[in-house]
Design a protein around this motif. Sequence first.
Motif, short mmCIF file in Angstrom:
data_model
loop_
_atom_site.label_atom_id
_atom_site.label_comp_id
_atom_site.label_asym_id
_atom_site.label_seq_id
_atom_site.Cartn_x
_atom_site.Cartn_y
_atom_site.Cartn_z
N LEU A 5 0.86 -0.88 0.01
CA LEU A 5 -0.19 -0.36 -0.01
C LEU A 5 1.03 1.07 0.25
O LEU A 5 1.35 1.36 0.39
CB LEU A 5 -1.19 0.37 1.01
CG LEU A 5 -2.50 -0.97 1.51
CD1 LEU A 5 -3.09 -0.44 2.90
CD2 LEU A 5 -2.95 -0.44 0.24
N PRO A 6 0.58 2.81 -0.92
CA PRO A 6 0.82 3.30 -0.88
C PRO A 6 1.01 3.96 0.60
O PRO A 6 2.31 5.43 1.38
CB PRO A 6 0.58 4.60 -2.19
CG PRO A 6 -0.19 3.40 -2.38
CD PRO A 6 -0.38 2.40 -1.67
N ILE A 7 -0.39 4.19 0.70
CA ILE A 7 -0.67 5.23 2.47
C ILE A 7 -1.69 4.66 2.89
O ILE A 7 -1.94 3.35 2.34
CB ILE A 7 -0.27 6.66 2.10
CG1 ILE A 7 -2.05 6.60 0.42
CG2 ILE A 7 -0.18 7.87 1.36
CD1 ILE A 7 -3.29 8.19 0.25
N ASP A 8 -1.87 4.66 4.73
CA ASP A 8 -2.67 4.33 4.96
C ASP A 8 -3.43 3.02 5.36
O ASP A 8 -3.85 2.77 4.95
CB ASP A 8 -4.32 5.16 4.72
CG ASP A 8 -4.11 6.73 4.77
OD1 ASP A 8 -2.76 6.87 5.70
OD2 ASP A 8 -4.59 7.33 4.33
N GLY A 9 -2.09 2.84 5.73
CA GLY A 9 -2.62 0.73 6.17
C GLY A 9 -1.95 -0.36 5.98
O GLY A 9 -0.29 0.23 5.20
N GLU A 10 -1.75 -1.46 5.86
CA GLU A 10 -0.96 -2.22 5.56
C GLU A 10 -1.40 -3.74 4.81
O GLU A 10 -2.42 -3.87 4.64
CB GLU A 10 -0.24 -2.90 6.93
CG GLU A 10 0.64 -2.24 7.62
CD GLU A 10 1.05 -2.99 9.01
OE1 GLU A 10 1.35 -4.13 8.90
OE2 GLU A 10 0.60 -2.61 10.14
N ILE A 125 -7.18 -7.43 11.90
CA ILE A 125 -5.88 -8.28 10.77
C ILE A 125 -6.80 -9.31 9.65
O ILE A 125 -7.68 -10.18 10.98
CB ILE A 125 -5.33 -9.70 10.98
CG1 ILE A 125 -4.02 -7.91 11.88
CG2 ILE A 125 -3.75 -10.33 10.35
CD1 ILE A 125 -3.27 -8.61 12.97
N ILE A 126 -7.10 -9.54 8.40
CA ILE A 126 -7.53 -10.23 7.33
C ILE A 126 -6.67 -11.12 7.03
O ILE A 126 -6.18 -10.19 6.41
CB ILE A 126 -8.63 -9.93 6.76
CG1 ILE A 126 -9.83 -8.93 7.95
CG2 ILE A 126 -9.06 -10.76 6.34
CD1 ILE A 126 -10.53 -8.19 7.27
N ALA A 127 -6.66 -12.60 7.25
CA ALA A 127 -5.41 -13.30 5.79
C ALA A 127 -6.90 -13.57 5.10
O ALA A 127 -7.81 -14.32 5.21
CB ALA A 127 -4.99 -14.11 6.85
N SER A 128 -6.73 -13.55 4.16
CA SER A 128 -7.27 -14.20 2.77
C SER A 128 -6.54 -15.27 1.07
O SER A 128 -5.24 -14.93 0.78
CB SER A 128 -7.48 -12.42 1.76
OG SER A 128 -8.49 -12.95 0.53
N LEU A 159 -2.74 -10.31 3.22
CA LEU A 159 -2.25 -10.19 4.84
C LEU A 159 -3.25 -8.45 4.95
O LEU A 159 -2.03 -7.80 3.33
CB LEU A 159 -1.50 -10.28 5.06
CG LEU A 159 -1.20 -12.09 5.66
CD1 LEU A 159 0.27 -11.54 5.55
CD2 LEU A 159 -2.17 -12.46 6.44
N MET A 160 -4.11 -8.34 5.54
CA MET A 160 -4.63 -7.16 5.84
C MET A 160 -4.79 -6.91 7.40
O MET A 160 -5.27 -7.36 7.67
CB MET A 160 -5.69 -6.69 4.71
CG MET A 160 -6.28 -6.82 3.62
SD MET A 160 -8.00 -6.44 2.91
CE MET A 160 -8.72 -8.17 2.75
N ILE A 164 -5.93 -0.08 7.15
CA ILE A 164 -6.71 -0.30 5.95
C ILE A 164 -7.46 -0.12 5.64
O ILE A 164 -8.17 0.31 4.63
CB ILE A 164 -6.05 -1.99 5.12
CG1 ILE A 164 -6.08 -1.85 3.53
CG2 ILE A 164 -6.39 -2.73 6.22
CD1 ILE A 164 -6.29 -2.72 3.27
N GLN A 165 -8.81 -0.54 6.69
CA GLN A 165 -10.09 -0.74 6.75
C GLN A 165 -11.56 0.42 6.81
O GLN A 165 -12.29 1.16 6.23
CB GLN A 165 -10.56 -1.60 7.66
CG GLN A 165 -10.33 -3.54 7.22
CD GLN A 165 -10.49 -4.36 6.07
OE1 GLN A 165 -11.33 -3.67 5.69
NE2 GLN A 165 -9.51 -4.74 5.71
N HIS A 166 -9.93 1.73 7.30
CA HIS A 166 -10.73 2.72 7.90
C HIS A 166 -10.29 3.88 6.13
O HIS A 166 -10.85 4.76 5.63
CB HIS A 166 -9.59 3.63 8.37
CG HIS A 166 -9.38 3.29 9.81
ND1 HIS A 166 -11.15 3.18 10.72
CD2 HIS A 166 -9.03 1.97 10.68
CE1 HIS A 166 -11.20 2.61 12.07
NE2 HIS A 166 -9.67 1.84 11.95
N TYR A 167 -9.32 3.15 5.38
CA TYR A 167 -9.31 3.75 4.47
C TYR A 167 -9.34 3.76 2.68
O TYR A 167 -9.36 4.58 2.46
CB TYR A 167 -7.44 4.80 4.67
CG TYR A 167 -7.14 5.35 5.30
CD1 TYR A 167 -7.66 6.94 5.84
CD2 TYR A 167 -6.53 4.51 6.44
CE1 TYR A 167 -7.43 7.67 7.23
CE2 TYR A 167 -6.72 5.85 7.98
CZ TYR A 167 -6.56 6.88 8.19
OH TYR A 167 -6.22 7.76 8.56
#
Length: 191
Positions: A5-10, A125-128, A159-160, A164-167
């Motif tokens: 991600l470039p910004i705001d989260g992983e 944390i969400i693993a897909s 992995l999220m 990340i879920q906010h943005y």
Amino acid sequence: MKNILPIDGELYLVERFYLQNEANQLFDLLLENLAWQQEKIFLYGRWVKVPRLMCWYGDKNAEYRYSGVSHQPIVWTEELLAVKQKIQDFYPCVFNSVMANLYRNGADSMGCHADDEKELGANPIIASLSLGEQRLLKFRHQQSKQVLDVILNHGDLLLMAGEIQHYWRHELPKTKKLKAERINLTFRQIM
């Protein structure tokens, strides 16, 4: 692992988390043994069929509610527990549930959304895990409108984490290309 991600989260893409032979075997077992169903959700004031098959597995208390539908977990299968353990051994996380999605062809999809339900906590944390046909997962930043396209292949783990879920919102869009079946397992921790 590198945050893509470039910004705001992983967001981390682990290619070939399952190698082809192991991924093939797991795909076949899940396709045959999970309790696939097509459900309806309440969307924009009406009930609509979800454009994919799904099922919800997990610990006894891992009830999950979204789009007007409550999901009571089915008891874990051996295969799902093994996948959960492999992910938890790889990344520092604990999961008590998994949503399994079966995309039958390119017409099956997932609309644009964030996994921001209160029972997932502030920064879930969400693993897909992706098995089967290659598909595109699109991410869109809600403020800057940046777009990130991620190609998910057979055996890949996404992995999220963090904010990340906010943005960011994500979707698996429909495609007119001929697509075979794809199974996606999204592991979560329900609070």
